[in-house]
Design a protein around this motif. Structure first.
Motif, PDB file in Angstrom:
ATOM      1  N   LEU A   1      -4.457  63.083 -55.794  1.00  0.00           N
ATOM      2  CA  LEU A   1      -5.507  62.429 -55.008  1.00  0.00           C
ATOM      3  C   LEU A   1      -5.715  63.119 -53.666  1.00  0.00           C
ATOM      4  O   LEU A   1      -6.857  63.318 -53.218  1.00  0.00           O
ATOM      5  CB  LEU A   1      -5.143  60.959 -54.786  1.00  0.00           C
TER       6      LEU A   1
ATOM      7  N   HIS B   1     -10.863  70.324 -55.228  1.00  0.00           N
ATOM      8  CA  HIS B   1     -10.980  70.713 -56.631  1.00  0.00           C
ATOM      9  C   HIS B   1     -12.450  70.916 -56.991  1.00  0.00           C
ATOM     10  O   HIS B   1     -13.287  70.035 -56.767  1.00  0.00           O
ATOM     11  CB  HIS B   1     -10.367  69.630 -57.524  1.00  0.00           C
TER      12      HIS B   1
ATOM     13  N   TYR C   1      -9.756  63.722 -63.762  1.00  0.00           N
ATOM     14  CA  TYR C   1      -9.071  64.664 -62.878  1.00  0.00           C
ATOM     15  C   TYR C   1      -7.569  64.375 -62.833  1.00  0.00           C
ATOM     16  O   TYR C   1      -6.744  65.291 -62.921  1.00  0.00           O
ATOM     17  CB  TYR C   1      -9.693  64.565 -61.483  1.00  0.00           C
TER      18      TYR C   1
ATOM     19  N   ALA D   1      -7.759  66.238 -54.089  1.00  0.00           N
ATOM     20  CA  ALA D   1      -8.950  66.099 -54.947  1.00  0.00           C
ATOM     21  C   ALA D   1     -10.195  66.706 -54.316  1.00  0.00           C
ATOM     22  O   ALA D   1     -11.046  67.264 -55.021  1.00  0.00           O
ATOM     23  CB  ALA D   1      -9.183  64.619 -55.264  1.00  0.00           C
TER      24      ALA D   1
ATOM     25  N   CYS E   1      -4.333  66.740 -63.911  1.00  0.00           N
ATOM     26  CA  CYS E   1      -3.289  67.103 -62.953  1.00  0.00           C
ATOM     27  C   CYS E   1      -1.903  66.694 -63.417  1.00  0.00           C
ATOM     28  O   CYS E   1      -0.941  67.468 -63.274  1.00  0.00           O
ATOM     29  CB  CYS E   1      -3.586  66.470 -61.591  1.00  0.00           C
TER      30      CYS E   1
ATOM     31  N   LEU F   1     -14.052  68.001 -59.200  1.00  0.00           N
ATOM     32  CA  LEU F   1     -14.203  66.646 -58.669  1.00  0.00           C
ATOM     33  C   LEU F   1     -14.907  66.580 -57.324  1.00  0.00           C
ATOM     34  O   LEU F   1     -15.594  65.600 -57.028  1.00  0.00           O
ATOM     35  CB  LEU F   1     -12.826  65.989 -58.545  1.00  0.00           C
TER      36      LEU F   1
ATOM     37  N   LEU G   1     -12.686  60.742 -61.629  1.00  0.00           N
ATOM     38  CA  LEU G   1     -11.383  60.711 -60.987  1.00  0.00           C
ATOM     39  C   LEU G   1     -10.274  60.510 -62.015  1.00  0.00           C
ATOM     40  O   LEU G   1      -9.214  61.151 -61.944  1.00  0.00           O
ATOM     41  CB  LEU G   1     -11.346  59.595 -59.942  1.00  0.00           C
TER      42      LEU G   1
END
Length: 272
Positions: free
Chosen positions: A213, A219, A26, A216, A30, A222, A23
């Protein structure tokens, strides 16, 4: 302002540690800001600004809300794969404004009124949440939270537990009733982690992190790791979870300690 690196603290003992690592990667991709994951940090890091983002438990979150000024804002929480909606049961322990009780430990041998409108948890779950247990000399049943609150105001009982959102409505909409009550503390029955962000983080960056988030679960990098951690997706936490809390802003009325009654005591759970 955060430094050139976002510090992401996971202040949880969890089987999702690897997921938090992915996370953090990720979020870095982003928002295009280097992000460092720190596991097992200290909630005071948010007050002193070393931490920018965090995944914390509800009790830690309530602890951070007690700080003045508040150091964090809740922005999201994971929705479990088998869940339909987020469930954050916050509650306050309420007494009369002129009550001699100044903290939960003072409620020894009080008259407690209970109701059946809070979440029921197993004994093991209650132990893990480290909720206070009231030693009452008498426990009175109430058909609703509103009636339990009325029993406290009418001096039929010394204290009760009230859903914090309901208490907020009372405080904002009923000045007369608000003047008659106060909270000894807020607690939570939630075991869901909360994603928080430091108040020092710029608004535009906070928005970018929250947007990341919320998307997410779509994606390709993730999404599989979220499913492995039994997370369906992240949902936003609105301003209602960033409560400018009543019980920490109001002045307590100082009085003498309660009498030590000799009647037999009853162990009263805060939730039923």
């Amino acid at each position: 302002m955060p430094s050139s690196t976002l510090i992401f603290e996971a202040i949880l003992t969890s089987s999702c540690d690897n997921t938090y690592h992915y996370l953090a990667e990720y979020i870095e991709r982003c928002v295009k800001v280097p992000t460092l994951l720190v596991q097992g940090g200290d909630i005071e890091d948010f007050a002193t600004s070393p931490a920018d983002i965090g995944i914390i438990s509800a009790p830690y979150y309530l602890g951070l809300l007690r700080q003045s000024p508040r150091s964090v804002e809740a922005i999201a929480a994971p929705l479990a794969l088998d869940a339909q909606e987020l469930n954050f049961p916050f509650f306050d322990i309420v007494v009369r404004q002129d009550s001699p009780y100044q903290q939960v430990d003072d409620l020894y041998r009080c008259i407690w009124t209970c109701h059946n409108q809070l979440v029921t948890l197993s004994e093991d779950e209650l132990e893990k949440l480290d909720l206070p247990e009231i030693s009452a000399r008498q426990v009175k049943e109430a058909p609703s939270q509103a009636q339990a609150l009325r029993m406290v105001i009418n001096r039929e009982a010394d204290a009760t537990s009230i859903d914090s959102f309901l208490l907020n409505l009372v405080i904002h909409n009923s000045p007369d009733m608000t003047a008659k009550i106060r909270s000894l503390g807020s607690y939570s029955l939630s075991t869901t982690p909360i994603v928080v962000i430091g108040r020092h983080v710029p608004r535009h960056l906070k928005q970018c992190i929250q947007d990341a988030l919320l998307s997410a679960h779509r994606h390709p990098f993730l999404a599989p790791h979220l499913r492995d951690a039994q997370i369906a997706r992240f949902l936003p936490l609105t301003h209602i979870y960033n409560r400018s809390e009543h019980c920490w802003e109001r002045e307590f009325v100082h009085a003498q300690p309660p009498q030590d009654y000799k009647q037999p005591e009853t162990r009263a759970r805060l939730v039923r």
